[in-house]
Write a protein that holds these residues in place. Structure first.
Motif, PDB file in Angstrom:
ATOM      1  N   GLU A   1       0.843  -1.210   0.000  1.00  0.00           N
ATOM      2  CA  GLU A   1       0.000   0.000   0.000  1.00  0.00           C
ATOM      3  C   GLU A   1       0.877   1.258   0.000  1.00  0.00           C
TER       4      GLU A   1
ATOM      5  N   ASP B   1       2.513   1.714  -3.326  1.00  0.00           N
ATOM      6  CA  ASP B   1       1.516   2.230  -4.276  1.00  0.00           C
ATOM      7  C   ASP B   1       1.319   3.730  -4.089  1.00  0.00           C
ATOM      8  N   GLN B   2       1.212   4.154  -2.828  1.00  0.00           N
ATOM      9  CA  GLN B   2       1.035   5.598  -2.544  1.00  0.00           C
ATOM     10  C   GLN B   2       2.235   6.390  -3.046  1.00  0.00           C
TER      11      GLN B   2
ATOM     12  N   ALA C   1       4.269   5.517  -5.430  1.00  0.00           N
ATOM     13  CA  ALA C   1       4.253   5.496  -6.899  1.00  0.00           C
ATOM     14  C   ALA C   1       3.273   6.548  -7.424  1.00  0.00           C
ATOM     15  N   LYS C   2       2.088   6.637  -6.789  1.00  0.00           N
ATOM     16  CA  LYS C   2       1.097   7.640  -7.210  1.00  0.00           C
ATOM     17  C   LYS C   2       1.646   9.048  -6.998  1.00  0.00           C
ATOM     18  N   ALA C   3       2.280   9.269  -5.843  1.00  0.00           N
ATOM     19  CA  ALA C   3       2.854  10.591  -5.552  1.00  0.00           C
ATOM     20  C   ALA C   3       3.945  10.934  -6.565  1.00  0.00           C
TER      21      ALA C   3
ATOM     22  N   GLU D   1       4.217   9.764  -9.626  1.00  0.00           N
ATOM     23  CA  GLU D   1       3.549  10.007 -10.909  1.00  0.00           C
ATOM     24  C   GLU D   1       2.953  11.412 -10.932  1.00  0.00           C
ATOM     25  N   SER D   2       2.345  11.803  -9.817  1.00  0.00           N
ATOM     26  CA  SER D   2       1.746  13.137  -9.716  1.00  0.00           C
ATOM     27  C   SER D   2       2.826  14.223  -9.856  1.00  0.00           C
TER      28      SER D   2
END
Length: 133
Positions: free
Chosen positions: A57, A60-61, A63-65, A67-68
């Motif tokens: 988790e 994933d967070q 990776a999202k950050a 990407e953002s």
């Protein structure tokens, strides 16, 4: 003792409370110990799965950050490129305006020189006219 041996041969045993058992007390104790170890192992596996789940988790967070942030950086880079293009276009417009104004200045300079010559000629004509009288 003979009775116990006969019962043992038949697969029957007495435990520490003198209850008749099918399993040898030592085997029963090892089985219980193995059961406890299996439970502890399963508990550790469940805990490990929780830790791995929270780690996944977290990754994933992150990776999202990431990407953002990457998208923000791309947006900022594109904005800078468009600002640079706007400045370039502005500079070209100003260069064209400067060239136009230089040409206008040259025309005015020539016109001024011509007018100065005409004025000098007229002054000379006036002086000659006055001296003739």
């Amino acid at each position: 003792e003979m009775a116990q041996a006969a019962l043992g041969a038949a697969g029957l045993h007495f435990d520490e409370l003198n209850k008749l058992r099918v399993l040898d007390p030592e085997v029963a104790q090892q089985t219980a110990q193995l059961r406890e170890e299996c439970r502890a192992f399963l508990d550790r596996i469940v805990e490990f799965q929780k830790i791995v789940g929270s780690l996944i988790e977290l990754v994933d967070q992150l990776a999202k950050a990431a990407e953002s942030e990457k998208m923000k950086a791309i947006g900022a880079r594109n904005l800078l490129k468009s600002i640079a293009k706007q400045r370039e276009a502005q500079e070209q417009q100003l260069q064209a305006l400067i060239a136009e104004k230089k040409m206008q200045l040259e025309r005015y300079r020539i016109e001024y020189e011509t007018l100065c010559k005409i004025e000098a000629d007229q002054n000379e004509f006036i002086d000659q006219f006055i001296f003739q009288k």
